[in-house]
Enzyme design. Structure first.
Site, PDB file in Angstrom:
ATOM      1  N   LYS A 111       7.213  -2.392 -10.426  1.00 50.80           N
ATOM      2  CA  LYS A 111       6.648  -3.643 -10.206  1.00 50.80           C
ATOM      3  C   LYS A 111       7.630  -4.531 -10.009  1.00 50.80           C
ATOM      4  O   LYS A 111       7.254  -5.496  -9.177  1.00 50.80           O
ATOM      5  CB  LYS A 111       5.704  -3.898 -11.442  1.00 50.80           C
ATOM      6  N   LYS A 193       1.630   6.379  -5.030  1.00 50.63           N
ATOM      7  CA  LYS A 193       0.508   6.816  -5.851  1.00 50.63           C
ATOM      8  C   LYS A 193      -1.070   6.003  -5.118  1.00 50.63           C
ATOM      9  O   LYS A 193      -0.547   4.925  -4.876  1.00 50.63           O
ATOM     10  CB  LYS A 193       0.671   6.352  -7.168  1.00 50.63           C
ATOM     11  N   LYS A 196      -5.395   1.444  -7.813  1.00 52.15           N
ATOM     12  CA  LYS A 196      -6.522   0.589  -7.374  1.00 52.15           C
ATOM     13  C   LYS A 196      -6.191  -0.877  -7.280  1.00 52.15           C
ATOM     14  O   LYS A 196      -6.899  -1.724  -6.796  1.00 52.15           O
ATOM     15  CB  LYS A 196      -7.596   0.613  -8.633  1.00 52.15           C
TER      16      LYS A 196
HETATM   17  P1  ATP Z   1      -2.972  -0.136 -11.206  1.00 52.11           P
HETATM   18  O1  ATP Z   1      -3.022  -0.064  -9.652  1.00 52.11           O
HETATM   19  O2  ATP Z   1      -3.656  -1.555 -11.804  1.00 52.11           O
HETATM   20  O3  ATP Z   1      -1.743  -0.019 -11.973  1.00 52.11           O
HETATM   21  P2  ATP Z   1      -3.963   2.523 -11.445  1.00 52.11           P
HETATM   22  O4  ATP Z   1      -5.003   2.798 -10.422  1.00 52.11           O
HETATM   23  O5  ATP Z   1      -2.504   3.082 -11.384  1.00 52.11           O
HETATM   24  O6  ATP Z   1      -3.762   0.736 -11.876  1.00 52.11           O
HETATM   25  P3  ATP Z   1      -4.365   2.645 -14.292  1.00 52.11           P
HETATM   26  O7  ATP Z   1      -5.594   1.917 -14.961  1.00 52.11           O
HETATM   27  O8  ATP Z   1      -3.023   2.236 -14.450  1.00 52.11           O
HETATM   28  O9  ATP Z   1      -4.620   2.873 -12.903  1.00 52.11           O
HETATM   29  O10 ATP Z   1      -4.694   4.380 -14.747  1.00 52.11           O
HETATM   30  C1  ATP Z   1      -5.570   4.960 -15.427  1.00 52.11           C
HETATM   31  C2  ATP Z   1      -5.558   6.334 -15.790  1.00 52.11           C
HETATM   32  O11 ATP Z   1      -5.711   6.925 -14.267  1.00 52.11           O
HETATM   33  C3  ATP Z   1      -4.119   6.836 -15.992  1.00 52.11           C
HETATM   34  O12 ATP Z   1      -4.192   7.768 -16.910  1.00 52.11           O
HETATM   35  C4  ATP Z   1      -3.353   6.937 -14.873  1.00 52.11           C
HETATM   36  O13 ATP Z   1      -2.144   7.812 -14.991  1.00 52.11           O
HETATM   37  C5  ATP Z   1      -4.497   7.811 -13.838  1.00 52.11           C
HETATM   38  N1  ATP Z   1      -4.254   7.461 -12.524  1.00 52.11           N
HETATM   39  C6  ATP Z   1      -4.156   6.322 -11.867  1.00 52.11           C
HETATM   40  N2  ATP Z   1      -3.826   6.450 -10.558  1.00 52.11           N
HETATM   41  C7  ATP Z   1      -3.634   7.815 -10.262  1.00 52.11           C
HETATM   42  C8  ATP Z   1      -3.490   8.633  -9.293  1.00 52.11           C
HETATM   43  N3  ATP Z   1      -3.199   8.056  -8.009  1.00 52.11           N
HETATM   44  N4  ATP Z   1      -3.353  10.070  -9.621  1.00 52.11           N
HETATM   45  C9  ATP Z   1      -3.592  10.454 -10.703  1.00 52.11           C
HETATM   46  N5  ATP Z   1      -4.105   9.802 -11.819  1.00 52.11           N
HETATM   47  C10 ATP Z   1      -3.862   8.451 -11.645  1.00 52.11           C
END
Ligand code: ATP
Ligand code: LTN
Length: 330
Positions: A111, A193, A196
């Site tokens: 980040k 990755k 969201k």
């Molecule tokens: P942000 O973009 O706000 O960091 P995020 O989409 O990465 O959010 P989180 O809320 O951080 O999502 O993650 C929730 C769960 O989903 C965590 O266990 C994370 O490891 C999993 N996760 C998030 N993105 C992925 C992905 N692309 N593939 C697999 N698992 C994911």
């Protein structure tokens, strides 16, 4: 029964990555574990949020948890910000975390690399709050996507450090990372990755995307020019991502899919993946709408808060006694 805990931040609309990497596993664990799943909304405010949007994302996340199959009769579903013990224990664990330890967290480093300005102190210290979320409930296991594994390892270190200094207080938790689908990639940039909070709608499938729009995103996913269907994430990351998505949604092994596609083209595979995503989203969204319409969300969260709150209250009281923060004689 062993206890398991995990959470998701309402930092945007949930993606297919969140489902495949995290939520679908939560659902499969609820039969065999005492499961605590929460909405990590105190983590969402580490970056700036529109209050109305945060509220909407939070309610959607609860409804989507249930639409994906989490059953409030079996799983304790609760809202982090309703239980002040999380921030209380979060602060205590922040005071037991070293700067160097937090500086090594790759998510923080990433980040920093991306948005050089506007990084809050909360974004830096949030792994200590996450450790509090986990250690509060004596969770034995923490199912997460691969990006969160390092944070669970920090929670382990903090539990051991605390137990060593003040006597047995916390269970040392273990991360559980699935073999397939632990990191779903962006459809437009398959070395990154799917996330969201990332503003790349074409690369991300939201669980609330119109199913036909999601299918189009799959059809225009970036692949490569090799033209051979095989699972090679290093050299063919886009194709590997599509195979992973299909395998996760249909439970067919990647090997078996690859065999079926010998001599066929990427277009055929994309069609099948697109259809699987279309079917999955269509079914999920019908359930989501029914949950929203039922008006039961508040009651479900209240029940979950009560159950989790009792455990949290006891744990923080114990921690305060151990630290010498409580001065009353017992
Ligand atoms: P942000 O973009 O706000 O960091 P995020 O989409 O990465 O959010 P989180 O809320 O951080 O999502 O993650 C929730 C769960 O989903 C965590 O266990 C994370 O490891 C999993 N996760 C998030 N993105 C992925 C992905 N692309 N593939 C697999 N698992 C994911
Ligand atoms: N930090 C996590 C969400 C999260 C979490 C947790 C996951 C907060 N507290 C406790 C597992 C256990 C994230 O950003 N995905």
């Amino acid at each position: 029964m062993k206890r398991m805990l995990s959470g998701v931040k309402p930092s945007g609309r949930l993606t297919l990555g969140n489902y495949i990497g995290a939520i679908r596993h939560f659902v499969s664990y609820q039969e065999d574990y005492e499961l605590f799943i929460f909405i990590a909304n105190m983590h969402a405010i580490t970056v700036q949020n529109d209050p109305q949007e945060l509220k909407k994302n939070t309610r959607d996340l609860i409804a989507l948890y249930m639409a994906c199959g989490l059953d409030p009769e079996k799983t304790t579903l609760f809202l982090q910000s309703d239980l002040p013990q999380h921030t209380e224990l979060g602060w205590i664990l922040t005071c037991h975390s070293y700067m160097g330890e937090l500086q090594r967290m790759t998510q923080y480093k990433d980040k920093c690399a991306k948005q050089e300005t506007g990084i809050t102190a909360g974004l830096f210290t949030y792994p200590a709050l996450m450790a509090a979320d986990i250690l509060m409930y004596d969770a034995d296991y923490v199912p997460v996507g691969v990006d969160q594994k390092q944070h669970v390892e920090l929670a382990r270190n903090l539990a051991e450090r605390f137990n060593h200094r003040y006597g047995d207080t916390f269970i040392v938790p273990e991360p559980v990372v699935a073999e397939v689908g632990a990191k779903i990639m962006s459809l437009q940039n398959p070395t990154k990755k799917m996330s969201k909070s990332e503003n790349n709608p074409k690369g991300t499938i939201d669980l609330l995307d119109e199913p036909s729009v999601a299918r189009k995103k799959i059809m225009s996913a970036i692949t490569d020019s090799l033209g051979i269907i095989q699972y090679d994430p290093e050299n063919q990351p886009g194709l590997a991502n599509l195979l992973t998505i299909l395998s996760s949604l249909t439970n067919e092994s990647i090997d078996s899919i690859v065999k079926r596609y010998q001599g066929k083209g990427y277009g055929d595979l994309k069609k099948e993946v697109g259809q699987a995503v279309y079917d999955f989203l269509s079914e999920l969204q019908v359930k989501y709408q029914a949950i929203i319409a039922s008006g039961k969300i508040d009651e479900i969260i209240q029940n979950g808060n009560e159950k989790a709150g009792k455990i949290a209250y006891k744990k923080v009281a114990k921690v305060k006694r151990k630290l010498g923060l409580s001065i009353q004689k017992r």
